[in-house]
Scaffold this active site. Structure first.
Site, PDB file in Angstrom:
ATOM      1  N   CYS A  27     -11.346   3.418  -0.043  1.00 18.19           N
ATOM      2  CA  CYS A  27      -9.896   3.520   0.179  1.00 18.19           C
ATOM      3  C   CYS A  27      -9.592   2.631   1.369  1.00 18.19           C
ATOM      4  O   CYS A  27     -10.350   2.630   2.351  1.00 18.19           O
ATOM      5  CB  CYS A  27      -9.511   4.975   0.461  1.00 18.19           C
ATOM      6  SG  CYS A  27      -7.822   5.190   1.058  1.00 18.19           S
TER       7      CYS A  27
ATOM      8  N   ASP B  90       0.847  -1.192   0.000  1.00 20.03           N
ATOM      9  CA  ASP B  90       0.000   0.000   0.000  1.00 20.03           C
ATOM     10  C   ASP B  90       0.879   1.237   0.000  1.00 20.03           C
ATOM     11  O   ASP B  90       2.072   1.164   0.317  1.00 20.03           O
ATOM     12  CB  ASP B  90      -0.922   0.007   1.233  1.00 20.03           C
ATOM     13  CG  ASP B  90      -1.868   1.219   1.258  1.00 20.03           C
ATOM     14  OD1 ASP B  90      -2.307   1.658   0.189  1.00 20.03           O
ATOM     15  OD2 ASP B  90      -2.166   1.721   2.356  1.00 20.03           O
ATOM     16  N   SER B  91       0.281   2.373  -0.316  1.00 15.82           N
ATOM     17  CA  SER B  91       1.024   3.637  -0.271  1.00 15.82           C
ATOM     18  C   SER B  91       1.359   4.015   1.167  1.00 15.82           C
ATOM     19  O   SER B  91       2.242   4.836   1.405  1.00 15.82           O
ATOM     20  CB  SER B  91       0.186   4.742  -0.907  1.00 15.82           C
ATOM     21  OG  SER B  91      -1.010   4.932  -0.177  1.00 15.82           O
TER      22      SER B  91
ATOM     23  N   HIS C  19      -7.616   2.884   3.691  1.00 18.82           N
ATOM     24  CA  HIS C  19      -7.411   3.600   4.954  1.00 18.82           C
ATOM     25  C   HIS C  19      -8.728   3.788   5.729  1.00 18.82           C
ATOM     26  O   HIS C  19      -8.720   3.893   6.954  1.00 18.82           O
ATOM     27  CB  HIS C  19      -6.813   4.990   4.707  1.00 18.82           C
ATOM     28  CG  HIS C  19      -5.350   5.005   4.383  1.00 18.82           C
ATOM     29  ND1 HIS C  19      -4.856   4.579   3.170  1.00 18.82           N
ATOM     30  CD2 HIS C  19      -4.271   5.410   5.107  1.00 18.82           C
ATOM     31  CE1 HIS C  19      -3.537   4.722   3.168  1.00 18.82           C
ATOM     32  NE2 HIS C  19      -3.161   5.218   4.319  1.00 18.82           N
TER      33      HIS C  19
ATOM     34  N   CYS D  29      -4.245  -1.136  -2.108  1.00 19.69           N
ATOM     35  CA  CYS D  29      -4.358   0.318  -2.219  1.00 19.69           C
ATOM     36  C   CYS D  29      -5.267   0.592  -3.407  1.00 19.69           C
ATOM     37  O   CYS D  29      -4.979   0.136  -4.514  1.00 19.69           O
ATOM     38  CB  CYS D  29      -2.966   0.914  -2.454  1.00 19.69           C
ATOM     39  SG  CYS D  29      -2.929   2.666  -2.829  1.00 19.69           S
TER      40      CYS D  29
ATOM     41  N   GLU E 126      -2.802   8.529   8.382  1.00 19.61           N
ATOM     42  CA  GLU E 126      -1.396   8.114   8.425  1.00 19.61           C
ATOM     43  C   GLU E 126      -0.698   8.582   9.707  1.00 19.61           C
ATOM     44  O   GLU E 126       0.263   7.970  10.160  1.00 19.61           O
ATOM     45  CB  GLU E 126      -0.633   8.666   7.218  1.00 19.61           C
ATOM     46  CG  GLU E 126      -0.900   7.946   5.915  1.00 19.61           C
ATOM     47  CD  GLU E 126      -0.180   6.608   5.793  1.00 19.61           C
ATOM     48  OE1 GLU E 126       0.962   6.489   6.242  1.00 19.61           O
ATOM     49  OE2 GLU E 126      -0.796   5.666   5.253  1.00 19.61           O
TER      50      GLU E 126
END
Length: 279
Positions: free
Chosen positions: A191, A15-16, A193, A78, A159
């Site tokens: 997403c 993932d990013s 996240h 991602c 993040e």
């Protein structure tokens, strides 16, 4: 490369940033015997604001790095990287099982009662050709109306690792409330996240009197697809015996270990070795 692949080899999850840990959670639940490598490209994130070519280049570099570490399959955990780059990864490594994530438009269309579905995602995901094609296909087949909401800045806040900040609460209010005003009865967490702020989203729903809105998280569907691909390729690892070492997990990041290690701890309650690398 292919000849060396075996059921005992690890699975790469990429993932990013830390969002893919929401997918990793589902993979560990479905495949407890498998060794896993998690790669957070946090030094080059967020992807949602980068060009498509930039994301393609990063995905190919990360895939090459993970293949050097002997992975037998790759999960692109991602949404932005899936939309931009999964075609390029599959073209470069045609014999590698690769699973991507896509916003759960199909399960949302099956779930909605009034046909109005809100999609929370990054701007890059919502502009991607793959996503727009999916929306068109499912919209035509089901007559569902998809209300698209780019969530600028939300990934950055998640993040940072503290999921209960006023900044996150304000962004969730800003992005979710308009979808409720438009009548959405189902919200897609588009997403990886976003499942980590599900509690915050549910607070917004309750505050607006919409506690009955359904949230769609596609992490488990990704894990099920991974099981199918590994099974078809004869690469599923047998259950571990008591004498064997437990399944291993390790993390790599292109940013700081002091960001990824606490994310494993805070989000999943795990403490794997984490290493910073330059890719």
């Amino acid at each position: 490369m292919h000849a060396a692949r075996s059921p005992g080899a690890p699975i790469g999850v990429y993932d990013s940033g830390v969002g893919g840990l929401s997918v990793l959670r589902h993979i560990r639940a479905r495949l407890p015997a498998e060794d896993l490598i998690y790669f957070a490209d946090s030094g080059h994130a967020p992807y949602g604001e980068k060009t498509e070519q930039y994301v393609v280049d990063r995905a190919l570099l990360v895939a090459a790095f993970l293949l050097e570490r002997g992975i037998k399959a790759l999960v692109v955990a991602c949404n932005t990287a899936t939309v931009a780059a999964i075609k390029a990864v599959r073209a470069r490594y045609p014999d590698l099982p690769v699973v991507g994530v896509e916003p759960g438009l199909k399960p949302a269309a099956a779930t909605t009662r009034n046909g109005k579905i809100g999609v929370l995602a990054t701007a890059r995901t919502l502009k991607g050709e793959k996503f727009l094609l999916l929306r068109e296909q499912i919209g035509a087949a089901t007559q569902a109306q998809f209300l698209l909401q780019p969530c600028v800045g939300l990934v950055d806040q998640i993040e940072l690792g503290d999921l209960e900040t006023p900044a996150i609460a304000a962004l969730l209010e800003q992005y979710v409330a308009p979808l409720l005003d438009q009548g959405a009865d189902t919200l897609v967490l588009g997403c990886t996240h976003y499942p980590f702020v599900q509690a915050g989203i549910e607070r917004v729903l309750r505050a607006h009197g919409h506690a009955d809105v359904t949230l769609i998280d596609t992490g488990d569907a990704v894990a099920r697809q991974l099981v199918r691909l590994l099974d078809a390729a004869g690469l599923l690892r047998p259950a571990r015996t008591a004498a064997e070492a437990p399944a291993a997990l390790r993390g790599y990041t292109t940013a700081s270990v002091s960001a990824l290690a606490p994310a494993f701890a805070n989000l999943l309650g795990l403490y794997p070795p984490v290493e910073k690398i330059d890719v």
